[in-house]
Design a protein around this motif. Sequence first.
Motif, short mmCIF file in Angstrom:
data_model
loop_
_atom_site.label_atom_id
_atom_site.label_comp_id
_atom_site.label_asym_id
_atom_site.label_seq_id
_atom_site.Cartn_x
_atom_site.Cartn_y
_atom_site.Cartn_z
N LYS A 20 61.26 42.81 43.12
CA LYS A 20 60.26 43.88 42.97
C LYS A 20 60.09 44.25 41.50
O LYS A 20 58.99 44.60 41.07
CB LYS A 20 60.68 45.12 43.75
N ALA A 23 57.82 41.63 40.18
CA ALA A 23 56.47 41.87 40.68
C ALA A 23 55.81 43.04 39.95
O ALA A 23 54.62 42.96 39.61
CB ALA A 23 56.51 42.14 42.19
N ARG A 27 52.41 42.86 37.81
CA ARG A 27 51.25 43.69 38.17
C ARG A 27 50.79 44.51 36.97
O ARG A 27 49.58 44.66 36.74
CB ARG A 27 51.60 44.60 39.33
#
Length: 163
Positions: A20, A23, A27
Motif C-alpha cells: 500500500k 501504491a 498514485r
Amino acid sequence: MSKSKSHNVFISHHGKDDDKVQALKHRLNDRGYTIRNYSVDSTKHKDGRRPSDAVIQRHLRRQITWAGTFICLIGKDTHTRKWVNYEIRKAYLQGKKIVGIFTHGNNNVELPEAFKKYGGPTMGWNSIDKLGEIMADKKFPVENPDGSQRTPIYTMAKVKCNK
C-alpha cells in the motif's frame, strides 16, 4: 497537471501493508506530486539482520525529522504495531502534520492509540487530491474513510512555555 515541488513525507505503516505504501507513492506521482519517502519500506531493506531497538529508534527519529508531512496508513492491524505508535508520538513531538489514510477497504478499523491522541485528519484511500493540499499547506480537512466530514476526536493546542 505539471510536476509540483517535491514533498518530504514519512509513511508509517504495518510492514504487511508495504504494498500500500508503494501504491500510495505511485498514485501521488501519477497526480504530479514528487514524493521523497523517508520511512522504511521494501525499497530500503538491507541484508535481513534486525538492528537493536535503540538503533531503530534513532533511525526513525532522524527520518521523521526530514519529513514535512507524516502519513499513517491505517489498515486492519495498524493499531497493534508498537513502531507505528512510536513513530506517531515522535512526529507529534517534532510538530509534524500527522495525516491518517485508511487503506482501501478498511473503513471500520481501529486507529492506533497514538493517532487517537496526536493525529490530525483522516481520509479515505481515494482522497489523494486532499492529501496533496495538506502537503502543500493549503487545507487540513477531517473526514471519514468514505470522504464525508467528521468531527476531530480530540481538539488540541500546543503551548510553548518560556523557561
